[in-house]
Design a protein around this motif. Structure first.
Motif, PDB file in Angstrom:
ATOM      1  N   SER A   1      -8.880 -10.550  -1.536  1.00 31.97           N
ATOM      2  CA  SER A   1      -9.364  -9.761  -2.669  1.00 31.97           C
ATOM      3  C   SER A   1      -8.805  -8.344  -2.679  1.00 31.97           C
ATOM      4  CB  SER A   1     -10.894  -9.714  -2.647  1.00 31.97           C
ATOM      5  OG  SER A   1     -11.356  -9.149  -1.422  1.00 31.97           O
ATOM      6  N   ASP A   2      -8.385  -7.826  -1.514  1.00 29.29           N
ATOM      7  CA  ASP A   2      -7.847  -6.468  -1.456  1.00 29.29           C
ATOM      8  C   ASP A   2      -6.321  -6.422  -1.528  1.00 29.29           C
ATOM      9  OD1 ASP A   2      -7.332  -7.585   1.003  1.00 29.29           O
ATOM     10  OD2 ASP A   2      -8.053  -5.882   2.186  1.00 29.29           O
ATOM     11  N   TRP A   3      -5.705  -7.511  -1.916  1.00 32.81           N
ATOM     12  CA  TRP A   3      -4.245  -7.573  -2.027  1.00 32.81           C
ATOM     13  C   TRP A   3      -3.766  -6.651  -3.140  1.00 32.81           C
ATOM     14  CZ3 TRP A   3      -0.322  -9.197   0.732  1.00 32.81           C
ATOM     15  CH2 TRP A   3       0.898  -9.513   0.131  1.00 32.81           C
ATOM     16  N   ARG A   4      -2.795  -5.791  -2.849  1.00 35.99           N
ATOM     17  CA  ARG A   4      -2.342  -4.778  -3.801  1.00 35.99           C
ATOM     18  C   ARG A   4      -1.068  -5.176  -4.544  1.00 35.99           C
ATOM     19  NH1 ARG A   4      -6.313  -2.520  -5.266  1.00 35.99           N
ATOM     20  NH2 ARG A   4      -5.016  -0.873  -6.178  1.00 35.99           N
TER      21      ARG A   4
ATOM     22  N   ARG B   1       0.834  -1.205   0.000  1.00 33.86           N
ATOM     23  CA  ARG B   1       0.000   0.000   0.000  1.00 33.86           C
ATOM     24  C   ARG B   1       0.866   1.251   0.000  1.00 33.86           C
ATOM     25  NH1 ARG B   1      -3.313  -3.216   3.638  1.00 33.86           N
ATOM     26  NH2 ARG B   1      -2.350  -2.228   5.450  1.00 33.86           N
TER      27      ARG B   1
ATOM     28  N   THR C   1      -1.457  -5.133  -8.518  1.00 34.45           N
ATOM     29  CA  THR C   1      -1.604  -3.769  -9.026  1.00 34.45           C
ATOM     30  C   THR C   1      -0.295  -3.010  -8.893  1.00 34.45           C
ATOM     31  OG1 THR C   1      -3.945  -3.748  -8.400  1.00 34.45           O
ATOM     32  CG2 THR C   1      -2.897  -1.625  -8.772  1.00 34.45           C
TER      33      THR C   1
END
Length: 273
Positions: free
Chosen positions: A240-243, A188, A246
Protein backbone atom coordinates in the motif's frame (compact mmCIF):
# COMPACT_ATOMS: atom_id res chain seq x y z
CA UNK A 1 9.73 29.06 -3.92
CA UNK A 2 10.51 31.96 -6.27
CA UNK A 3 13.60 30.88 -8.15
CA UNK A 4 16.45 33.26 -8.84
CA UNK A 5 16.53 33.48 -12.66
CA UNK A 6 20.32 33.19 -12.47
CA UNK A 7 20.42 30.07 -10.30
CA UNK A 8 17.28 28.02 -10.97
CA UNK A 9 18.91 25.71 -13.52
CA UNK A 10 21.88 24.85 -11.32
CA UNK A 11 19.58 24.30 -8.35
CA UNK A 12 17.33 22.05 -10.42
CA UNK A 13 20.22 20.01 -11.75
CA UNK A 14 21.73 19.60 -8.27
CA UNK A 15 18.35 18.47 -6.94
CA UNK A 16 17.77 15.95 -9.71
CA UNK A 17 21.30 14.50 -9.86
CA UNK A 18 21.10 13.07 -6.36
CA UNK A 19 22.28 9.69 -7.63
CA UNK A 20 25.97 10.23 -8.33
CA UNK A 21 26.69 6.56 -9.06
CA UNK A 22 25.52 6.58 -12.66
CA UNK A 23 26.98 4.64 -15.57
CA UNK A 24 27.84 6.96 -18.45
CA UNK A 25 26.80 4.46 -21.13
CA UNK A 26 23.39 4.17 -19.46
CA UNK A 27 22.95 7.95 -19.47
CA UNK A 28 23.77 7.99 -23.19
CA UNK A 29 21.13 5.32 -23.77
CA UNK A 30 18.64 7.63 -22.03
CA UNK A 31 19.74 10.61 -24.15
CA UNK A 32 19.16 8.80 -27.42
CA UNK A 33 16.00 7.10 -26.19
CA UNK A 34 14.50 10.43 -25.16
CA UNK A 35 15.80 12.83 -27.79
CA UNK A 36 16.64 10.80 -30.92
CA UNK A 37 14.28 7.86 -31.23
CA UNK A 38 13.02 8.61 -34.75
CA UNK A 39 14.84 6.87 -37.62
CA UNK A 40 17.29 9.32 -39.11
CA UNK A 41 17.78 11.30 -35.90
CA UNK A 42 21.43 12.07 -35.20
CA UNK A 43 23.23 13.79 -32.33
CA UNK A 44 26.66 15.31 -32.79
CA UNK A 45 29.52 14.82 -30.41
CA UNK A 46 29.37 18.56 -29.66
CA UNK A 47 25.74 18.31 -28.51
CA UNK A 48 26.50 15.23 -26.42
CA UNK A 49 29.23 17.19 -24.69
CA UNK A 50 26.88 20.10 -23.98
CA UNK A 51 24.34 17.67 -22.55
CA UNK A 52 26.69 15.65 -20.35
CA UNK A 53 29.23 18.18 -19.07
CA UNK A 54 26.74 19.86 -16.69
CA UNK A 55 26.09 16.38 -15.21
CA UNK A 56 29.77 16.11 -14.30
CA UNK A 57 30.62 13.61 -17.04
CA UNK A 58 34.15 14.00 -18.35
CA UNK A 59 34.91 13.84 -22.10
CA UNK A 60 37.12 10.78 -21.63
CA UNK A 61 34.31 8.90 -19.91
CA UNK A 62 31.88 9.83 -22.67
CA UNK A 63 34.27 8.61 -25.38
CA UNK A 64 34.67 5.27 -23.61
CA UNK A 65 30.89 4.93 -23.26
CA UNK A 66 30.30 5.77 -26.94
CA UNK A 67 32.88 3.17 -27.93
CA UNK A 68 31.12 0.57 -25.80
CA UNK A 69 27.67 1.36 -27.23
CA UNK A 70 29.01 1.13 -30.79
CA UNK A 71 30.63 -2.19 -29.96
CA UNK A 72 27.37 -3.46 -28.44
CA UNK A 73 25.50 -2.59 -31.63
CA UNK A 74 23.40 0.08 -29.92
CA UNK A 75 24.83 3.13 -31.69
CA UNK A 76 26.34 3.84 -35.07
CA UNK A 77 28.48 6.83 -36.01
CA UNK A 78 29.44 8.76 -39.10
CA UNK A 79 31.69 11.68 -39.90
CA UNK A 80 30.17 14.90 -41.18
CA UNK A 81 33.10 17.13 -42.04
CA UNK A 82 35.31 17.09 -38.95
CA UNK A 83 32.49 16.19 -36.57
CA UNK A 84 31.14 12.81 -35.50
CA UNK A 85 27.39 12.24 -35.41
CA UNK A 86 25.74 9.34 -33.62
CA UNK A 87 22.40 7.60 -34.04
CA UNK A 88 20.62 4.51 -32.80
CA UNK A 89 21.06 1.36 -34.85
CA UNK A 90 18.02 -0.61 -36.02
CA UNK A 91 18.45 -2.79 -32.92
CA UNK A 92 18.79 0.27 -30.68
CA UNK A 93 15.66 1.80 -32.18
CA UNK A 94 13.75 -1.44 -31.68
CA UNK A 95 14.76 -1.72 -28.02
CA UNK A 96 14.00 1.94 -27.34
CA UNK A 97 10.60 1.67 -28.99
CA UNK A 98 9.81 -1.43 -26.94
CA UNK A 99 10.53 0.35 -23.64
CA UNK A 100 8.99 3.72 -24.52
CA UNK A 101 5.29 2.92 -23.88
CA UNK A 102 6.14 1.88 -20.36
CA UNK A 103 8.46 4.82 -19.71
CA UNK A 104 6.26 7.56 -21.15
CA UNK A 105 2.76 6.11 -20.77
CA UNK A 106 0.58 8.00 -18.33
CA UNK A 107 -1.39 4.91 -17.35
CA UNK A 108 0.40 1.53 -17.25
CA UNK A 109 -1.45 -1.24 -19.02
CA UNK A 110 -2.88 -4.08 -16.96
CA UNK A 111 -3.78 -7.59 -18.01
CA UNK A 112 -6.63 -9.72 -16.76
CA UNK A 113 -5.21 -13.08 -17.83
CA UNK A 114 -2.23 -14.75 -16.17
CA UNK A 115 -0.58 -18.14 -16.18
CA UNK A 116 1.52 -20.05 -13.68
CA UNK A 117 4.33 -22.33 -14.85
CA UNK A 118 5.58 -25.07 -12.52
CA UNK A 119 8.93 -26.50 -13.55
CA UNK A 120 10.54 -29.86 -12.79
CA UNK A 121 12.20 -29.84 -9.34
CA UNK A 122 15.82 -28.71 -9.46
CA UNK A 123 18.47 -27.53 -7.03
CA UNK A 124 21.55 -25.34 -6.82
CA UNK A 125 23.04 -24.13 -10.06
CA UNK A 126 20.28 -25.66 -12.17
CA UNK A 127 17.58 -23.81 -10.21
CA UNK A 128 19.51 -20.54 -10.30
CA UNK A 129 19.97 -20.84 -14.04
CA UNK A 130 16.29 -21.58 -14.54
CA UNK A 131 15.30 -18.57 -12.43
CA UNK A 132 17.49 -16.27 -14.52
CA UNK A 133 16.09 -17.69 -17.73
CA UNK A 134 12.47 -17.24 -16.67
CA UNK A 135 13.18 -13.76 -15.31
CA UNK A 136 14.69 -12.78 -18.67
CA UNK A 137 11.44 -13.84 -20.31
CA UNK A 138 9.49 -11.46 -18.07
CA UNK A 139 8.23 -14.00 -15.53
CA UNK A 140 7.85 -13.37 -11.81
CA UNK A 141 9.54 -15.92 -9.56
CA UNK A 142 6.64 -16.58 -7.22
CA UNK A 143 8.23 -19.55 -5.41
CA UNK A 144 11.00 -22.11 -6.10
CA UNK A 145 10.26 -23.57 -9.53
CA UNK A 146 7.03 -21.58 -9.82
CA UNK A 147 6.82 -18.71 -12.32
CA UNK A 148 3.99 -16.22 -12.91
CA UNK A 149 3.52 -14.83 -16.41
CA UNK A 150 1.19 -12.27 -17.95
CA UNK A 151 -1.31 -13.10 -20.67
CA UNK A 152 -1.87 -16.50 -22.27
CA UNK A 153 0.78 -19.19 -21.86
CA UNK A 154 3.24 -19.58 -24.77
CA UNK A 155 3.31 -22.79 -26.78
CA UNK A 156 6.80 -23.96 -25.75
CA UNK A 157 5.93 -25.26 -22.26
CA UNK A 158 5.24 -28.94 -22.99
CA UNK A 159 7.38 -30.20 -20.10
CA UNK A 160 5.84 -27.89 -17.49
CA UNK A 161 2.64 -27.76 -15.50
CA UNK A 162 0.72 -24.70 -16.69
CA UNK A 163 -2.35 -23.16 -15.05
CA UNK A 164 -4.10 -20.22 -16.76
CA UNK A 165 -6.70 -17.89 -15.26
CA UNK A 166 -7.29 -14.62 -13.45
CA UNK A 167 -5.85 -13.34 -10.18
CA UNK A 168 -7.82 -11.93 -7.29
CA UNK A 169 -6.12 -11.33 -3.94
CA UNK A 170 -2.33 -11.09 -4.03
CA UNK A 171 -0.77 -12.34 -0.76
CA UNK A 172 1.39 -9.96 1.25
CA UNK A 173 4.49 -12.16 0.87
CA UNK A 174 4.27 -11.92 -2.93
CA UNK A 175 3.73 -8.15 -2.75
CA UNK A 176 6.87 -7.85 -0.65
CA UNK A 177 8.77 -9.85 -3.28
CA UNK A 178 7.70 -7.34 -5.94
CA UNK A 179 8.88 -4.37 -3.85
CA UNK A 180 12.45 -4.94 -2.64
CA UNK A 181 13.80 -2.10 -0.54
CA UNK A 182 16.35 -1.00 -3.14
CA UNK A 183 13.63 -0.31 -5.73
CA UNK A 184 11.24 1.19 -3.19
CA UNK A 185 13.99 3.59 -2.07
CA UNK A 186 14.73 4.53 -5.68
CA UNK A 187 11.14 5.68 -6.08
CA UNK A 188 11.18 7.57 -2.78
CA UNK A 189 14.40 9.35 -3.75
CA UNK A 190 13.03 10.30 -7.16
CA UNK A 191 9.78 11.59 -5.70
CA UNK A 192 11.66 13.74 -3.19
CA UNK A 193 13.85 15.16 -5.96
CA UNK A 194 10.83 15.92 -8.15
CA UNK A 195 9.07 17.71 -5.31
CA UNK A 196 12.18 19.86 -4.89
CA UNK A 197 12.29 20.48 -8.65
CA UNK A 198 8.66 21.65 -8.68
CA UNK A 199 9.41 24.08 -5.85
CA UNK A 200 12.41 25.51 -7.70
CA UNK A 201 10.43 25.89 -10.94
CA UNK A 202 7.84 28.17 -9.35
CA UNK A 203 8.55 31.50 -10.96
CA UNK A 204 11.53 30.20 -12.94
CA UNK A 205 12.01 31.41 -16.53
CA UNK A 206 11.19 29.25 -19.51
CA UNK A 207 14.05 26.76 -19.99
CA UNK A 208 16.16 27.02 -23.11
CA UNK A 209 16.10 23.97 -25.41
CA UNK A 210 19.46 22.85 -24.01
CA UNK A 211 18.37 23.31 -20.39
CA UNK A 212 15.12 21.43 -21.05
CA UNK A 213 17.02 18.59 -22.73
CA UNK A 214 19.47 18.20 -19.83
CA UNK A 215 16.78 18.20 -17.16
CA UNK A 216 14.59 15.81 -19.18
CA UNK A 217 17.45 13.35 -19.52
CA UNK A 218 18.22 13.38 -15.80
CA UNK A 219 14.57 12.86 -14.86
CA UNK A 220 13.95 10.13 -17.44
CA UNK A 221 17.17 8.37 -16.49
CA UNK A 222 16.30 8.13 -12.80
CA UNK A 223 12.75 7.11 -13.69
CA UNK A 224 13.87 4.47 -16.17
CA UNK A 225 16.33 2.91 -13.71
CA UNK A 226 13.62 2.44 -11.09
CA UNK A 227 10.81 1.50 -13.46
CA UNK A 228 12.63 -1.12 -15.54
CA UNK A 229 14.01 -2.86 -12.45
CA UNK A 230 10.67 -4.60 -11.86
CA UNK A 231 7.90 -6.10 -14.03
CA UNK A 232 4.99 -3.93 -15.26
CA UNK A 233 2.34 -5.02 -12.79
CA UNK A 234 -1.02 -3.70 -11.58
CA UNK A 235 -1.22 -1.84 -8.28
CA UNK A 236 -2.64 -4.93 -6.55
CA UNK A 237 0.82 -6.54 -6.76
CA UNK A 238 2.49 -3.87 -4.63
CA UNK A 239 2.33 -2.84 -0.96
CA UNK A 240 0.00 0.00 0.00
CA UNK A 241 2.96 2.37 0.51
CA UNK A 242 4.44 1.74 -2.95
CA UNK A 243 5.39 5.08 -4.53
CA UNK A 244 5.86 3.93 -8.12
CA UNK A 245 2.46 5.05 -9.36
CA UNK A 246 2.59 8.44 -7.65
CA UNK A 247 6.09 8.84 -9.05
CA UNK A 248 4.78 8.22 -12.56
CA UNK A 249 2.30 11.09 -12.23
CA UNK A 250 5.06 13.44 -11.06
CA UNK A 251 7.48 12.38 -13.81
CA UNK A 252 4.84 13.02 -16.46
CA UNK A 253 4.09 16.44 -14.91
CA UNK A 254 7.80 17.32 -14.91
CA UNK A 255 8.23 16.28 -18.56
CA UNK A 256 5.22 18.41 -19.50
CA UNK A 257 7.15 21.37 -18.06
CA UNK A 258 10.18 20.46 -20.19
CA UNK A 259 8.99 19.95 -23.79
CA UNK A 260 11.22 17.74 -25.90
CA UNK A 261 13.51 20.09 -27.84
CA UNK A 262 14.11 19.97 -31.55
CA UNK A 263 17.49 18.38 -32.29
CA UNK A 264 18.41 21.15 -34.71
CA UNK A 265 17.96 23.73 -31.96
CA UNK A 266 20.47 21.79 -29.86
CA UNK A 267 22.91 21.61 -32.77
CA UNK A 268 22.55 25.36 -33.32
CA UNK A 269 23.29 25.99 -29.64
CA UNK A 270 26.37 23.78 -29.74
CA UNK A 271 27.63 25.45 -32.93
CA UNK A 272 27.26 28.90 -31.38
CA UNK A 273 29.23 27.98 -28.25
Amino acid sequence: MNSDPNTWFGQSLDTLTYNRNQRVWSILVTIFGDLARTPGDRISGAVLSRLTEPMGIKPEAMRVALHRLRGDGWLTSERVGRASHYSLTASGLEQSDAASPRIYGSDPATLEQWHVVVAEPARGTARSGADKSWHARGYIIAAPGCYLGQGPAPADLENHLVVTGTLSDIPLWLRATMAPEEIAQAYRDLETALDGFFDIMQGAPTPSPLQAAILRVVIVHNWRRALLAHPPLPATFFPSDWRGFTCRDKVMAALDMLPQPNLQSLEDTAAAA
